[in-house]
Write an enzyme that holds these catalytic residues in place. Structure first.
Site, PDB file in Angstrom:
ATOM      1  N   SER A 126      30.342   8.855  53.776  1.00  0.00           N
ATOM      2  CA  SER A 126      30.467  10.122  53.073  1.00  0.00           C
ATOM      3  C   SER A 126      31.358  11.068  53.869  1.00  0.00           C
ATOM      4  O   SER A 126      31.389  11.015  55.107  1.00  0.00           O
ATOM      5  CB  SER A 126      29.054  10.708  52.951  1.00  0.00           C
ATOM      6  OG  SER A 126      29.082  12.084  52.757  1.00  0.00           O
ATOM      7  N   TYR A 151      20.689  13.925  56.575  1.00  0.00           N
ATOM      8  CA  TYR A 151      21.360  12.951  55.703  1.00  0.00           C
ATOM      9  C   TYR A 151      22.727  12.574  56.278  1.00  0.00           C
ATOM     10  O   TYR A 151      23.064  11.393  56.426  1.00  0.00           O
ATOM     11  CB  TYR A 151      21.521  13.510  54.277  1.00  0.00           C
ATOM     12  CG  TYR A 151      22.526  12.710  53.471  1.00  0.00           C
ATOM     13  CD1 TYR A 151      22.192  11.451  52.960  1.00  0.00           C
ATOM     14  CD2 TYR A 151      23.828  13.175  53.267  1.00  0.00           C
ATOM     15  CE1 TYR A 151      23.132  10.688  52.268  1.00  0.00           C
ATOM     16  CE2 TYR A 151      24.763  12.425  52.580  1.00  0.00           C
ATOM     17  CZ  TYR A 151      24.411  11.181  52.079  1.00  0.00           C
ATOM     18  OH  TYR A 151      25.348  10.427  51.407  1.00  0.00           O
ATOM     19  N   LYS A 155      24.562   8.945  57.983  1.00  0.00           N
ATOM     20  CA  LYS A 155      25.859   8.309  57.686  1.00  0.00           C
ATOM     21  C   LYS A 155      26.671   8.147  58.979  1.00  0.00           C
ATOM     22  O   LYS A 155      27.304   7.115  59.190  1.00  0.00           O
ATOM     23  CB  LYS A 155      26.637   9.140  56.663  1.00  0.00           C
ATOM     24  CG  LYS A 155      26.018   9.131  55.273  1.00  0.00           C
ATOM     25  CD  LYS A 155      25.946   7.722  54.681  1.00  0.00           C
ATOM     26  CE  LYS A 155      25.246   7.684  53.345  1.00  0.00           C
ATOM     27  NZ  LYS A 155      24.964   6.337  52.839  1.00  0.00           N
TER      28      LYS A 155
END
Ligand code: NAD
Ligand code: WQD
Length: 343
Positions: A126, A151, A155
């Site tokens: 991302s 989050y 990644k």
């Protein structure tokens, strides 16, 4: 036929990618626990492609169950790993849940890839790995900034785990950093299906327009941008999907120059929130009920991709602009409403 294992195949990007893979001659099996989905999108995939895709309802955090899926599918040529939890706000409130799910599932998948000698691996990363960068457009070599949420940290950590793993094992990997995926398949048979109240701009726009939500708030109008609202790179989900097929073909044809390569997937164009709203109003003919509001904590002012690497290496070209992205998102929202009305 070459077989691919897709994790998270019942989700938004996974389902669209399965359509593109099938259209390019691949056989697909999916693994999805349905923790954030149902099998509805796979039914749509079957209507579009005429092919039934098997989903193993397995939690990838369970190594034994994951191992059994790999054991039954020893003939796969690669894994595309979409399965993850993706809500930024939820991750801030419950970081351990995100680390547990997103990291454990990745490590389990890699353990099975190693044991069964799967040669190719594609990972959903991302643009959030870049953090609060000011160097625009962002190139892959841009040093990663401080992650703005747990989050985003999953990644960053996921990318590092795959890089370390690929350095000493026989797997060739590609990390695809998506910018803001939006829109739906042109058939309106599959699209984004947020469970509960959506956080992301485009589902909020379409849900306000259809009457599921009362109003959209534009988060921040005093940013130093051309109209004061934030800038993002909204990329159509079928363009993202096609990049996965091309990434897999690139690995299968051994065109990669490194064991682990990183590619940005964006259009290269930055669009403001107000421009996105105007594009939606133009293609839908619906006047959106919106208000100008306070900035949302944690939002970066502007981010958009330099996508030259993906274009050059994969021969990939994003084909859909913001208006067509909005048009397909709207057609999908209307199709969802019509389905409810007809039942
Ligand atoms: P999604 O929630 O629609 O799909 C993810 C799927 O993974 C869901 O169907 C969920 O049930 C499944 N899943 C989650 N944890 C699992 C587990 N432990 N075992 C088995 N299945 C599990 O999300 P999406 O938008 O399709 O995103 C796909 C991937 O792309 C994710 O890794 C996400 O972080 C990444 N990504 C998404 C965006 C975006 O804006 N949609 C942007 C950048 C990156
Ligand atoms: C887009 C713009 C908001 C809702 C997130 C993740 C990122 C990636 C993509 C997974 C922003 C504005 C939004 C609303 C608004 N996901 N907005 N009103 O925050 O760019 O990125 O999704 O990897 O990691 O952080 O996407 O769609 O939430 O917001 O004004 O009701 O729309 O402020 O400028 P974001 P978004």
């Amino acid at each position: 036929m070459q077989k691919v294992l897709v994790t998270g195949g019942c989700g938004y990007i996974g389902a669209h990618t399965i359509v593109d893979l099938i259209n390019h001659g691949f056989e697909v099996v999916s693994v999805d626990s349905n923790i954030r989905s149902t099998t509805q999108l796979l039914e749509g995939v079957e209507k579009i492609t005429g092919k039934k895709v098997r989903n193993y309802k397995v939690d990838l955090c369970n190594l034994e169950d994951t191992h059994a899926v790999f054991h039954e599918n020893r003939d796969i040529v690669g894994v595309i790993h979409f399965a993850a939890l993706k809500s930024v706000g939820e991750s801030v409130n419950d970081p351990l849940y995100y680390f547990q799910n997103n990291i454990t599932s990745l490590v389990n998948v890699l353990k099975c890839i190693k044991e069964f000698n799967v040669p190719n691996f594609v990972f959903s990363s991302s643009c959030s790995v870049y953090g609060n960068t000011t160097a625009l457009p962002v190139v892959e070599e841009t040093p990663l900034g401080e992650a703005q949420s747990p989050y985003a940290r999953t990644k960053q950590m996921g990318e590092q785990i795959i890089e370390d793993y690929s350095r000493v094992n026989n797997t060739q990997s590609i990390l695809l950093r998506y910018f803001n995926p939006v829109g739906a398949h042109s058939s309106a048979l599959i699209g984004e299906l947020p469970l509960g109240k959506p956080d992301n701009l485009v589902p909020v726009i379409t849900q306000v327009a259809i009457g599921k939500l009362p109003k959209l708030t534009v988060f921040g109008t005093n940013y130093p941008t051309r109209d004061g609202s934030c800038i993002r790179d909204y990329i159509h989900v079928m363009d993202i999907a096609n990049a996965h097929t091309k990434a897999l073909q690139y690995l299968l044809e051994k065109r990669n120059t490194d064991n682990c390569e990183v590619l940005n997937l964006g259009t290269g164009n930055g669009v403001t929130v107000l421009e996105a709203i105007r594009a939606f109003e133009k293609v839908s003919g619906v006047k959106l009920n919106y208000e100008l509001g306070e900035a949302r904590p944690g939002d970066v002012i502007a981010i958009y991709a330099n996508n030259s690497k993906a274009r050059e290496k994969l021969g990939w070209t994003p084909e859909t602009g913001i208006e067509d992205s909005m048009r397909t998102a709207w057609q999908w929202e209307v199709a969802l409403r019509d389905r409810v009305l007809n039942n």
